[in-house]
Design an enzyme around this catalytic site. Structure first.
Site, short mmCIF file in Angstrom:
data_model
loop_
_atom_site.label_atom_id
_atom_site.label_comp_id
_atom_site.label_asym_id
_atom_site.label_seq_id
_atom_site.Cartn_x
_atom_site.Cartn_y
_atom_site.Cartn_z
N SER A 244 -4.75 12.43 37.92
CA SER A 244 -5.42 12.97 36.73
C SER A 244 -5.14 12.07 35.54
CB SER A 244 -4.99 14.40 36.39
OG SER A 244 -5.52 15.32 37.33
N SER A 282 -9.08 14.30 41.25
CA SER A 282 -8.43 13.93 39.99
C SER A 282 -9.11 14.64 38.82
CB SER A 282 -8.52 12.41 39.79
OG SER A 282 -7.75 11.98 38.69
N GLU A 284 -10.01 14.12 35.09
CA GLU A 284 -10.15 13.28 33.89
C GLU A 284 -10.77 14.13 32.80
OE1 GLU A 284 -9.04 10.74 36.91
OE2 GLU A 284 -10.81 12.00 36.97
#
Length: 353
Positions: A244, A282, A284
């Site tokens: 992340s 992930s 973002e």
């Protein structure tokens, strides 16, 4: 105790990202009114079966103006998401109103609740109207540091959140394995906190702070040079492409919330320049705010460029500054092999000599 942080930032090593000038300290705190504070939690307590006594985590707080000040006079803000396998609490209200009324606090994934509680407690102490005249929904972002940190035990306490908030100042924040970045990994190497800034010819300042915990080692790119192909880390088990990245953009440009969302989105371009593909697992997630409360419509193109350049450089600073860290179950994540990277950049003619 955490390892020392003697390593140097990318710009100090001759790496010049982009075309724009950096701010005086090349930090998010170059934006007037932005404060950053951090608390690092580093413990080794005996617990052989599970290693639960191993804490490699912490708290990083970005505070516009001050704890009570931002509550009393919220600043324009917006959120944008590149990939949503993560959390930023308070983002629904922030998007609805276009205002940020609390600090932005970063920590480990399974500690979000503790960080949230800590901000509430600190705000109630700082502002008598909090919880009586109106309630507050803190903004807390997370990345997963469980490779090095024992996530089964909530390692931070309310006192750590209060310490990070009390530490908030206009000084350039420490980077690498510090605060929320203590246990984070970027492209197989030790990542963590990184920040940078840009100052435009008209005096506008843009700063970006990142919590880097993403990426595939072979994709790592520095100033356009694919160094990851030659720099496979020594610890293959740490090569988790998911992770992340929480990105925070601050500016003194008079931006409305819809323009701030566009600024937040550009953080993803800076990550991509360093090799991010925003992996399926992930998160973002990016938040942008302005310390200007004036209405206006700046020329967005230079501000966009400033965000992209500062985000790219912030990634590199998180890597270049972070030292090797050992953690849970004897795992080790090494700091980036800086000398080898410099050799590769020098051969490509990318160092500012």
């Amino acid at each position: 105790m955490p390892p020392p942080l003697p390593r140097r930032r990318a710009r100090d090593l001759g790496i010049r990202i982009g075309w724009l000038e950096a701010g005086p300290e090349n930090a998010i705190t170059d934006v007037a009114g932005v404060l950053v504070g951090q608390a690092t939690v580093w413990r080794d307590e005996p617990d052989p079966p599970h290693g639960r006594g191993c804490a490699r985590t912490g708290v990083t707080a970005v505070v516009p103006y001050g704890l009570a000040d931002v509550y009393r006079a919220p600043v324009p803000a917006a959120v944008d998401v590149l990939n949503g396998a993560g959390e930023l609490t308070g983002s629904i209200e922030l998007t609805e109103w276009g205002l940020l009324e609390t600090p932005i606090v970063l920590t480990s994934t399974m500690q979000v609740g503790r960080a949230y509680d800590g901000v509430v407690a600190a705000l109630c102490d700082a502002e008598p109207s909090c919880g009586t005249d109106r309630v507050v929904i803190p903004v807390v972002g997370e990345c997963d540091d469980s490779w090095l940190n024992d996530a089964r035990r909530v390692q931070i306490a309310e006192s750590d959140v209060r310490a990070a908030l009390a530490d908030a100042s206009s000084l350039p924040p420490a980077e690498g394995a510090v605060g929320a970045g203590t246990g984070m990994i970027c492209c197989g190497w030790k990542g963590g906190i990184g920040n940078a800034s840009r100052r435009l010819p008209d005096g506008t300042t843009v700063g970006v702070l990142l919590l880097t915990n993403w990426g595939e080692a072979q994709r790592l790119t520095v100033d356009g040079v694919p160094v990851g192909r030659a720099l496979l880390p020594p610890e293959p088990d740490a090569l988790h492409p998911a992770g992340s990245c929480i990105g925070i953009v601050a500016t003194d440009a008079a931006c409305a919330p819809h323009d701030l969302r566009r600024l937040a989105r550009r953080v993803g371009l800076g990550l991509a320049r360093c090799g991010s593909t925003a992996h399926h697992g992930s998160g973002e997630i990016f938040c942008a705010f302005s310390t200007s409360r004036e209405a206006g419509q700046p020329d967005m193109n230079p501000v966009f460029a400033a965000v992209v350049e500062a985000a790219e450089e912030a990634v590199l600073n998180s890597l270049f500054v972070a030292s090797t860290v050992s953690g849970r179950a004897g795992r080790v994540v090494e700091g980036l092999r800086v000398e080898r990277v410099l050799d590769l950049l020098g051969a490509a003619g990318r160092l500012d000599t």
